[in-house]
Design an enzyme around this catalytic site. Structure first.
Site, PDB file in Angstrom:
ATOM      1  N   LYS A 252       0.846  -1.208   0.000  1.00  0.00           N
ATOM      2  CA  LYS A 252       0.000   0.000   0.000  1.00  0.00           C
ATOM      3  C   LYS A 252       0.877   1.253   0.000  1.00  0.00           C
ATOM      4  CE  LYS A 252      -3.659  -2.619   2.194  1.00  0.00           C
ATOM      5  NZ  LYS A 252      -4.308  -3.057   3.428  1.00  0.00           N
TER       6      LYS A 252
ATOM      7  N   GLN B 285      -4.240  -1.824   9.874  1.00  0.00           N
ATOM      8  CA  GLN B 285      -4.161  -3.144   9.251  1.00  0.00           C
ATOM      9  C   GLN B 285      -4.673  -4.219  10.215  1.00  0.00           C
ATOM     10  OE1 GLN B 285      -3.077  -3.731   5.950  1.00  0.00           O
ATOM     11  NE2 GLN B 285      -3.794  -5.804   6.317  1.00  0.00           N
TER      12      GLN B 285
ATOM     13  N   ASP C  55     -10.742   2.427   4.321  1.00  0.00           N
ATOM     14  CA  ASP C  55     -10.998   0.983   4.192  1.00  0.00           C
ATOM     15  C   ASP C  55     -12.501   0.704   4.119  1.00  0.00           C
ATOM     16  OD1 ASP C  55      -8.946  -0.820   3.836  1.00  0.00           O
ATOM     17  OD2 ASP C  55      -8.392  -0.898   5.966  1.00  0.00           O
TER      18      ASP C  55
END
Ligand code: NAP
Length: 292
Positions: A52, A96, A119
């Site tokens: 990412k 994460q 997200d």
């Protein structure tokens, strides 16, 4: 059979985003800035976050990686999330997952400002998605929708069977694909571990999406001739023939299933790169939504 090349499609999206960012920079606009929090040293999580950050660098976004030991307390992590919510230079951020067991993931996700939740895991964004209102779409389902769109795959009126009902993949995707939109207008069956007659259901699928996390679970005898197959699964399995000692395996037994299909995503190089591309699109959107 045609491969749905997520790697190539994601690369095209990155090029498009890069052009948009350069154009905005010429106009004196702020550079989009994504932050990522990584807790612990899990190899899989580290490689996802690294990918990412690399994508940000390639596109011309700013990025900040914040790492903590897996001993960090829930309170300290929540304080960091609150700090990032207030940090005006950061447009969007992710934490994460998975997190260590002593940290409540729901609490962490709920603390992220919905305006920075690139997200798309915050209840407000999931709710907006359900109601077809503006917000951030979860990166993996949005990436799959984008892939179907870019390959002009007809979804209207098709029977789509999704195996796996997680909050980040199967459940949001079932809503997106059943909506009156394009891609969409599918009749969706959402299957899970309690589903009976799974094989018979799969054999009826025009579009079969596997998001289970069980390597090579979907075999050729479960697939209708001409079906479209989307393999979301990514499991690391030991492989001593590789220098790193492992390889990524999807939920679909690719070699025997592929010849029966019209389109199929490979693993790796299918859904994974599209997830990262979606995250990048969401980061640019976050900056625009926040009026910068
Ligand atoms: P998850 O939370 O791990 O849940 C797995 C789902 O599969 C559950 O709904 C479970 O049913 C269902 N399931 C398990 N065994 C089954 C069986 N024998 N028959 C039918 N259904 C079964 O799911 P996830 O987080 O969405 O992850 C799924 C996979 O996708 C993993 O390999 C993950 O690494 C991968 N993934 C990839 C990306 C990417 O960008 N490529 C992104 C996200 C996830 P129950 O609900 O009944 O337990």
């Amino acid at each position: 059979m045609q491969r749905l090349n997520g790697k190539e499609t994601a690369q095209k999206i990155r090029t498009e985003l890069k052009a948009k960012v350069s154009e905005r920079k010429l106009r004196g606009s702020k550079t989009p800035h994504l932050a990522a929090i990584l807790v612990g040293n899990d190899g899989g999580s580290l490689s996802y976050v690294t990918a990412k950050v690399q994508a940000c660098e390639e596109i011309g976004f700013d990025s900040t990686l914040i790492r903590f030991d897996d001993t960090i307390s829930e309170e300290a992590l929540l304080l960091k999330v609150i700090e990032l919510n207030k940090n005006e230079s950061i447009d969007g951020f992710i934490v994460q997952l998975p997190l260590p067991k002593h940290i409540d993931e729901t609490k962490v996700t709920d603390t992220i400002s919905p305006n920075k939740d690139v997200d798309g895991f915050h209840p407000m964004n999931l709710g907006n998605m359900l109601l077809n209102l503006p917000g951030f779409l979860s990166a993996t389902p949005a990436g799959i929708i984008e892939l179907l769109k870019r390959y002009n795959i007809e979804t209207s009126g098709k029977h789509c069977v999704i195996i796996g009902r997680s909050n980040i993949v199967g459940t949001p995707l079932s809503i997106m694909l059943s909506r009156n939109s394009n891609p969409g207008n599918c009749t969706v069956t959402l299957a899970h571990s309690r589903t009976q007659n799974l094989k018979e259901l799969c054999l009826q699928a025009d579009i079969l999406i596997a998001a289970i996390g069980k390597p090579e679970f979907v075999t050729a005898d479960m697939v209708k001739v001409g079906a479209v197959i989307i393999d979301v699964g990514t499991t690391r399995v030991d492989d001593n023939s590789r220098e790193r000692g492992w390889r990524l395996v999807g939920d679909v037994k690719f070699a025997e299933v592929a010849p029966k299909t019209s389109f199929i995503t490979p693993v790796p190089g299918g859904v994974g790169p599209m997830t990262i591309a979606s995250l990048m699109m969401n980061t640019l959107k976050a900056m625009e939504l926040n009026g910068k």
